[in-house]
Structure formats: C-alpha cells, structure tokens
Motif scaffolding. Structure first.
Motif, mmCIF file in Angstrom:
data_model
loop_
_atom_site.group_PDB
_atom_site.id
_atom_site.type_symbol
_atom_site.label_atom_id
_atom_site.label_comp_id
_atom_site.label_asym_id
_atom_site.label_seq_id
_atom_site.Cartn_x
_atom_site.Cartn_y
_atom_site.Cartn_z
ATOM 1 N N LEU A 24 0.842 -1.198 0.000
ATOM 2 C CA LEU A 24 0.000 0.000 0.000
ATOM 3 C C LEU A 24 0.884 1.258 0.000
ATOM 4 N N ALA A 25 1.914 1.239 0.861
ATOM 5 C CA ALA A 25 2.788 2.409 0.977
ATOM 6 C C ALA A 25 3.497 2.685 -0.349
ATOM 7 N N ALA A 26 3.930 1.594 -1.024
ATOM 8 C CA ALA A 26 4.617 1.783 -2.308
ATOM 9 C C ALA A 26 3.633 2.343 -3.335
ATOM 10 N N ALA A 27 2.390 1.818 -3.297
ATOM 11 C CA ALA A 27 1.399 2.277 -4.274
ATOM 12 C C ALA A 27 1.021 3.742 -4.035
ATOM 13 N N GLN A 28 1.011 4.155 -2.749
ATOM 14 C CA GLN A 28 0.572 5.514 -2.416
ATOM 15 C C GLN A 28 1.729 6.516 -2.331
ATOM 16 N N GLY A 29 2.967 6.024 -2.465
ATOM 17 C CA GLY A 29 4.122 6.925 -2.359
ATOM 18 C C GLY A 29 4.395 7.361 -0.919
ATOM 19 N N TRP A 30 4.216 6.433 0.040
ATOM 20 C CA TRP A 30 4.468 6.779 1.434
ATOM 21 C C TRP A 30 5.887 6.377 1.874
ATOM 22 N N GLY A 31 6.802 6.344 0.953
ATOM 23 C CA GLY A 31 8.161 5.854 1.250
ATOM 24 C C GLY A 31 8.814 6.608 2.397
ATOM 25 N N GLN A 32 8.717 7.949 2.343
ATOM 26 C CA GLN A 32 9.389 8.758 3.360
ATOM 27 C C GLN A 32 8.782 8.543 4.744
ATOM 28 N N PHE A 33 7.431 8.538 4.773
ATOM 29 C CA PHE A 33 6.737 8.320 6.045
ATOM 30 C C PHE A 33 7.142 6.962 6.628
ATOM 31 N N THR A 34 7.201 5.947 5.754
ATOM 32 C CA THR A 34 7.544 4.598 6.218
ATOM 33 C C THR A 34 8.947 4.571 6.794
ATOM 34 N N SER A 35 9.893 5.206 6.087
ATOM 35 C CA SER A 35 11.260 5.112 6.616
ATOM 36 C C SER A 35 11.433 5.960 7.874
ATOM 37 N N ASP A 36 10.611 7.018 8.026
ATOM 38 C CA ASP A 36 10.731 7.835 9.247
ATOM 39 C C ASP A 36 10.020 7.210 10.443
ATOM 40 N N TRP A 37 8.844 6.622 10.194
ATOM 41 C CA TRP A 37 7.986 6.258 11.328
ATOM 42 C C TRP A 37 7.708 4.772 11.499
ATOM 43 N N ILE A 38 7.925 3.983 10.462
ATOM 44 C CA ILE A 38 7.601 2.544 10.581
ATOM 45 C C ILE A 38 8.892 1.718 10.664
ATOM 46 N N ALA A 39 9.827 2.025 9.745
ATOM 47 C CA ALA A 39 11.063 1.228 9.683
ATOM 48 C C ALA A 39 11.817 1.188 11.020
ATOM 49 N N PRO A 40 11.881 2.308 11.786
ATOM 50 C CA PRO A 40 12.666 2.251 13.023
ATOM 51 C C PRO A 40 12.239 1.135 13.977
ATOM 52 N N PHE A 41 10.943 0.770 13.988
ATOM 53 C CA PHE A 41 10.514 -0.307 14.895
ATOM 54 C C PHE A 41 11.160 -1.637 14.484
ATOM 55 N N GLY A 42 11.255 -1.834 13.176
ATOM 56 C CA GLY A 42 11.918 -3.050 12.687
ATOM 57 C C GLY A 42 13.403 -3.017 13.029
#
Ligand code: ASP
Length: 431
Positions: A24-42
């Motif tokens: 969904l993030a790739a389709a919607q262009g949420w790359g920056q949001f994902t790397s700022d707010w989601i990736a850190p948990f991983g």
C-alpha cells in the motif's frame, strides 16, 4: 490458549500486515513516512537481536565446549556436527545445480532486459567488484588465517566477524577443559550465568517480535519498490523464473533432505519440528540474518524441540556461522543463471568447481543480510563467469536472502536435533 495469543501466529500476523502495508505504501508513495515512522521499529528489533548475538555465541560455545567433559567427547560431537553440516550443504548444492541446469531460467531473459538490468544495477555491482579484487590477491590458505583473530575485541566489534568469535570461544572452551576443575569453575559459572541472562533477554525481545517483523517487512517492501510498484513487477517479470528456481530448490531441500533426516534419524515428528521452529523461521525471514535469529533458534531448540543445552549450545552457534545450505544452493543457482543469461556454457568440471567453492564460500559467509551475494564473487571467479554479472540478480536479492536465511536456520536446527538424538540427548517434548 486462544490461537491469536500464540507467538507464531502473532508473528505471522505482523508479517502479513507488514507486507500489505508495504505494498500500500509503495502504491501511495508513502516511502518517506515509512522510513521515518515505521522502519525504526523493525530496526530496533533487529538491533536488539544482533546486540545479544556475539555475547551469546561466546558464552554458549565456551560453556558448551567446556561442558563436554573431555576432549574425546568434543571431537566426537564436533566431528559428527561438521560432517553433517558439510554433507547437507553438498546435497543442497546438487539440488540447486540439477534444477538450474534442467529448468534453464537464464535462457528466458530477453536481450534488452539483460542490458537494462546491467545498467540499473551497475553501481551496486561495482562494490562487489572491489571485494573481488581484494579476494583475487588472497592465497589459498587465507580463509584459515582470517578465521583467527589477532585481537579479541576487534573480532567482537563486528557481527561480520562471528567466525573469529567462534574460533576464540572453542579455543577457550578447550583450554578450560584442560586446566584444573577448581580453577575453571569461576569462569564457567560466569559464562553460565551470562547464558541465562541472554535467554531472559531473548524472551523480553520476543514480546516485540510481531511489531518488529511488521516494521522490517514494511521497510523491505518500500525500499525495494521505492515509490513505484510497477518497478517491482517489471523486475519480477524478468527475474521471476530465476527466483522461482531458487525458492523451489530451497523448498525441496527443506522438505526432502531435512524431512528425511528428521524422520529417519530422530524420533521427532516432522509436524512437531515445524511447529516448534516456526517463530525462528519467521524471524529469519524478516531479518535475513541467521546471526540475529540465533538466540531464538537456540531458545526454540532447547525449550520446544527438546535438544539438550549441551548439544544446542555447541551445534547452533557453530551452525549459524558456518552452515549455510540455503546460501550455498542460491549461490550455485545464481552462478549458473548468470552464465546462462550471458550465453556461457559451464561444463561438468565447472559445475564441480562450483560445489567445492560454494561449500567454502558458505562457511565464510557472515550471518548477516546480503552476505551471500558478496561471497558469490568468489564462485564466479573460480569458474570464470564475469563478476559484473552480479548486476543481473541484485534486484531480487533481498527477497531471496529472506528465503535462504530460513533454510540456513532450519538446517542448523535439524542438525542439532539429529546430533542430540544420536547422543541420547533429545528430551521428550510436552504435547
Ligand atoms: N543472510 C544470510 C544469513 O544470515 C546469509 C546470506 O546472505 O546468504 O544466513
């Protein structure tokens, strides 16, 4: 306990949600949001696991070796373990080579796609070429020299140097077997207590596994796809057949080789084995690192598979660093695939050379993400395939890394169960 409270289901849910979110993030262009707010948990989950990997290897191997009571037992268990590790790696390589030669995935990559892949990934492949130049200057005994650290703290500084830590731990364990018992006792008690501490830390970290896995998967998908989902589909179109051959090989090796070892060499039911190891396999898939997964593999083998601590604390840390069946199988398929794509014929001698070099390369491969493709350079060099060909397969490497790491971890656990059974050290497991 309701199903959704079981750890492996929670991790599966995290994984599937991470996957869906990533798409969904790739389709919607949420790359920056994902790397700022989601990736850190991983990343936090991954770093916590890696944080305890080196102390765990050190403590468990030192106590593992020293608890074997004498050098005769050490050489018996050690010899058996290494022989099975190498044997299963050779079987994995043969499966990979048969599949890639019969199915010929390289024959189906169109000329213009080949050029495009080579151009897109040329820069990343460049890094591999630098490594290759360094490895070309090395003598034949250099891998053995590299295994021996000249400074312990230097070795423990990097997760890539796990093999050096393994060497030190086994060496120190042997020394402890040879000094008087009362002198060895304080150190053994220290490492024993360190071991218990680490097992407790693993339990704490695993509470966060579902969230960690969600973050890792979401990040992986968005960083492969960028903000353009079409790019992934195009890549899969060109390299899908190659990826399927690797995944098929891994699946055959896991079901046939490990399945028959479990069936004929241990009293464990295959279904119980998969159930017990599930959480470790899922974490291996999400982290792409058998080093990071090691604490969980050990915990599952001891608590859910019934492997004694004596066997697991020796066989598993060793396996996580030197036994990589999935990596070896992938390297064989990748080397032949690159040759096929550029129209190069590899005769029987070249294929046998692949088996020998891949066994060695998989021993030297660090248990961290992406290490397998770096060692692939050595195999390509040995059979004269141009190393620049690595650019062809880079696009799907992360996905294959996730899959081969699952095989690597499953192989270690299988061998630990087999060795424990042969030593009469496999406990009954609670139903
Ligand atoms: N990521 C793999 C592992 O840790 C190694 C590889 O890159 O093949 O087992």
């Amino acid at each position: 306990m309701p199903w959704y409270k079981k750890l492996h289901w929670q991790i599966i849910i995290g994984l599937v949600l991470g996957l869906l979110y990533g798409v969904l993030a790739a389709a919607q262009g949420w790359g920056q949001f994902t790397s700022d707010w989601i990736a850190p948990f991983g990343q936090i989950f991954f770093r916590l696991l890696l944080l305890i990997a080196v102390p765990l290897v050190l403590a468990s191997l030192i106590t593992g070796v020293a608890s074997l009571s004498d050098l005769k037992k050490l050489s018996r268990i050690g010899g058996k373990t290494i022989a099975i590790y190498i044997g299963t790696t050779v079987i994995a390589l043969i499966i990979g080579l048969v599949l890639v030669n019969v199915l010929n995935p390289g024959g189906s990559v169109p000329e213009e796609m080949r050029e495009k892949l080579q151009m897109t990934f040329a820069d990343q492949a460049e890094a591999g070429l630098e490594n290759a130049a360094a490895s070309a200057e090395r003598g034949p005994l250099q891998p053995i020299v590299d295994m021996i650290p000249n400074n312990f703290f230097e070795a423990a500084r990097s997760n890539r140097n796990m093999l050096q830590v393994v060497f030190f731990a086994i060496f120190a364990g042997i020394g402890l077997l040879m000094i008087p018992k009362d002198k060895a006792k304080p150190l053994l008690e220290f490492f024993d207590s360190l071991n218990d501490l680490i097992i407790k830390l693993v339990e704490i970290i695993m509470i966060f596994a579902p969230i960690g896995v969600f973050g890792l998967l979401a990040d992986t998908i968005t960083s492969i796809a960028g903000d353009d989902l079409g790019q992934i589909l195009e890549l899969l179109g060109a390299l899908g057949f190659y990826a399927i051959v690797v995944i098929l090989g891994l699946a055959i090796h896991m079901t046939l080789t490990y399945g028959s070892m479990m069936k004929f060499l241990t009293p464990r039911k295959i279904s119980d084995f998969w159930k017990a190891l599930g959480p470790a396999q899922l974490v291996a898939f999400s982290t792409s690192s058998s080093g990071a997964t090691l604490p969980i593999t050990m915990e599952r083998c001891e608590n859910n598979l019934g492997v004694s601590e004596e066997v697991s604390s020796f066989v598993l840390p060793l396996g996580a660093t030197i036994n990589m069946d999935g990596t070896a199988l992938y390297q064989a398929v990748a080397a032949v695939f690159i040759a096929q794509t550029i129209g190069m014929e590899l005769d029987l001698t070249a294929q046998i050379t692949i088996v020998f070099t891949a066994v060695l390369a998989s021993i030297g491969t660090a248990a961290v993400p992406g290490a397998g493709i770096i060692m692939l350079v050595i195999i390509l060099e040995a059979v004269g395939v141009p190393i620049a060909g690595i650019a062809l397969i880079l696009g799907v490497d992360r996905i294959l890394d996730m899959c081969r790491t699952v095989t690597n971890v499953t192989g270690d656990a299988t061998v630990a169960t087999v060795v424990a059974a042969s030593e009469g050290q496999l406990r009954d497991i609670p139903a």
